[in-house]
Design a protein around this motif. Structure first.
Motif, short mmCIF file in Angstrom:
data_model
loop_
_atom_site.label_atom_id
_atom_site.label_comp_id
_atom_site.label_asym_id
_atom_site.label_seq_id
_atom_site.Cartn_x
_atom_site.Cartn_y
_atom_site.Cartn_z
N TYR A 160 2.05 -2.20 -4.95
CA TYR A 160 0.89 -3.09 -4.96
C TYR A 160 0.88 -3.94 -6.23
O TYR A 160 1.37 -3.52 -7.28
N HIS A 161 0.30 -5.13 -6.10
CA HIS A 161 0.08 -5.95 -7.29
C HIS A 161 -0.98 -5.32 -8.18
O HIS A 161 -0.92 -5.39 -9.40
N LYS A 162 -1.97 -4.67 -7.54
CA LYS A 162 -2.98 -3.88 -8.24
C LYS A 162 -3.07 -2.54 -7.54
O LYS A 162 -3.02 -2.48 -6.30
N PRO A 163 -3.22 -1.44 -8.27
CA PRO A 163 -3.30 -0.13 -7.62
C PRO A 163 -4.48 -0.07 -6.65
O PRO A 163 -5.57 -0.58 -6.95
N PRO A 164 -4.30 0.55 -5.45
CA PRO A 164 -5.43 0.69 -4.51
C PRO A 164 -6.44 1.69 -5.04
O PRO A 164 -6.14 2.48 -5.94
N LEU A 165 -7.65 1.65 -4.51
CA LEU A 165 -8.67 2.62 -4.89
C LEU A 165 -8.19 4.02 -4.56
O LEU A 165 -7.44 4.24 -3.61
N ALA A 166 -8.68 5.01 -5.32
CA ALA A 166 -8.21 6.38 -5.16
C ALA A 166 -8.40 6.89 -3.75
O ALA A 166 -7.55 7.59 -3.20
N ASP A 167 -9.54 6.56 -3.12
CA ASP A 167 -9.80 7.09 -1.78
C ASP A 167 -9.06 6.34 -0.69
O ASP A 167 -9.12 6.69 0.47
N ASP A 168 -8.35 5.23 -1.09
CA ASP A 168 -7.56 4.49 -0.12
C ASP A 168 -6.07 4.80 -0.22
O ASP A 168 -5.27 4.30 0.56
N ALA A 169 -5.68 5.58 -1.21
CA ALA A 169 -4.25 5.81 -1.43
C ALA A 169 -3.66 6.58 -0.26
O ALA A 169 -4.27 7.51 0.27
N GLY A 170 -2.42 6.21 0.11
CA GLY A 170 -1.77 6.88 1.23
C GLY A 170 -0.90 8.01 0.73
O GLY A 170 -0.78 8.27 -0.46
N GLU A 171 -0.29 8.73 1.66
CA GLU A 171 0.63 9.81 1.33
C GLU A 171 1.88 9.19 0.71
O GLU A 171 2.32 8.11 1.09
N THR A 172 2.46 9.85 -0.27
CA THR A 172 3.61 9.29 -0.97
C THR A 172 4.83 10.19 -0.93
O THR A 172 5.81 9.95 -1.63
N ILE A 189 4.87 -12.63 4.40
CA ILE A 189 4.39 -13.13 3.10
C ILE A 189 2.88 -13.30 3.14
O ILE A 189 2.16 -12.86 2.23
N ILE A 190 2.38 -13.91 4.21
CA ILE A 190 0.94 -14.12 4.33
C ILE A 190 0.20 -12.79 4.41
O ILE A 190 -0.78 -12.55 3.68
N GLY A 191 0.66 -11.90 5.30
CA GLY A 191 0.00 -10.62 5.46
C GLY A 191 0.03 -9.78 4.20
O GLY A 191 -0.96 -9.13 3.85
N SER A 192 1.14 -9.79 3.48
CA SER A 192 1.25 -9.01 2.24
C SER A 192 0.34 -9.56 1.16
O SER A 192 -0.32 -8.80 0.42
N ARG A 193 0.27 -10.87 1.04
CA ARG A 193 -0.62 -11.47 0.02
C ARG A 193 -2.07 -11.14 0.28
O ARG A 193 -2.83 -10.85 -0.64
N LEU A 194 -2.45 -11.16 1.55
CA LEU A 194 -3.84 -10.84 1.89
C LEU A 194 -4.19 -9.40 1.55
O LEU A 194 -5.37 -9.09 1.28
N ARG A 195 -3.22 -8.50 1.56
CA ARG A 195 -3.46 -7.10 1.28
C ARG A 195 -3.15 -6.71 -0.17
O ARG A 195 -3.28 -5.55 -0.53
#
Length: 300
Positions: free
Chosen positions: A282-294, A120-126
């Motif tokens: 994500y609660h908010k979409p990550p930046l485009a250059d940070d997006a991972g493979e899906t 929970i802590i780790g996920s909230r921080l990210r």
């Protein structure tokens, strides 16, 4: 039927390790610790692959694990000390040994409970949604269970009732509990749980792929699968734990029953609600250059 030690009994059995600790100079290398570490590494690797396949970013499971793993280890130790407090605080106990985690003794329920707090802590921080992260990581925890159980083999602990089955486990005299000194071979409950967890892992993965589960339903399925096996395996064990008999059943059997019922209720309730797989992790979409493979093609 309980069979005492005889020459014929010792013809077929699984041997216990001659030692569980090796020394590299002054540094002790413990088989129990190696099994726990191997389980953690495997769970993180599996979780990473599943997380990326669900739309997460590579490396985020490892980031969350930085919180979840130490919380889980502390929680597992606390649960063990509470349920086996007579080993440390009884007439012949040494309270300081409650801190000697390298000797073995981690309660899975405490590890899961506090490990979840760490997640929970780790996920909230990210900025990560918790339920998708739990769903991605849950199957890998089954493999962590499976590998960690081999630590009990190294420690010659948590075995079952005496048996003369061909796959019985030979236990050295100094590790046999009171009342069982005349028996040499016992049910290898560590092996039963290892095999059950591996089977449960593939079942959970298969169901998840077919139904595309989300909103914590993979986690619920993991709890159902694990407790179903742990409940019957627990009835074979003879280790003397605190609260060993509650209304005729061991505490861990009751825990398995309650958790199985709760997980089942949530799994089917969420299914009736039509809660499918989340569109975003994500609660908010990550930046485009940070997006991972899906791509789901890499999912475990």
């Amino acid at each position: 039927m309980l069979v005492p030690v005889t020459p014929d009994l010792l013809v077929q059995f699984i041997p216990s390790p001659s030692q569980g600790v090796w020394h590299l100079g002054p540094l002790p290398i413990r088989g129990y610790a190696l099994c726990i570490i191997a389980g953690i590494i495997a769970a993180i690797w599996i979780g990473e692959r599943r997380w990326v396949a669900r739309g997460g970013k590579s490396g985020e499971v490892s980031d969350v694990a930085v919180w979840a793993v130490p919380f889980g280890v502390v929680g597992g130790r606390i649960y063990h000390v509470i349920t086996d407090n007579h080993l440390y605080f009884g007439a012949n106990g040494h309270p300081i040994e409650a801190l000697y985690i390298w000797r073995g003794g981690l309660g899975i329920w405490g590890a899961i409970a506090l490990g979840a707090v760490g997640m929970i802590i780790g996920s909230r921080l990210r900025g990560i949604k918790l339920l998708p992260m739990l769903d991605a990581c849950a199957p890998g925890v089954l493999i962590a269970h499976a590998l960690g159980r081999w630590g009990n083999w190294f420690n010659q602990e948590l075995f079952g009732k005496p048996t003369d089955l061909p796959w019985a486990l030979k236990i050295d005299p100094q590790y046999r509990p009171d009342g069982y000194e005349d028996y040499a071979t016992f049910h290898p409950t560590f092996l039963y749980e290892f095999l059950w967890c591996v089977l449960a892992f593939f079942v959970v993965i298969w169901i998840d792929r077919r139904l595309r589960l989300g909103h914590g339903r993979v986690l619920a399925l993991y709890v159902m699968a694990y407790t179903l096996g742990r409940g019957w395996i627990e009835t074979l064990r003879i280790d003397n734990v605190q609260l060993n008999d509650v209304l005729g059943l061991r505490l861990n059997v009751w825990t398995s029953i309650v958790l199985f019922a709760l997980a089942s209720a949530y799994f089917f309730w969420a299914g009736r609600k039509g809660l499918g797989r989340e569109e975003s992790v994500y609660h908010k979409p990550p930046l485009a250059d940070d997006a991972g493979e899906t791509s789901d093609s890499s999912a475990v």
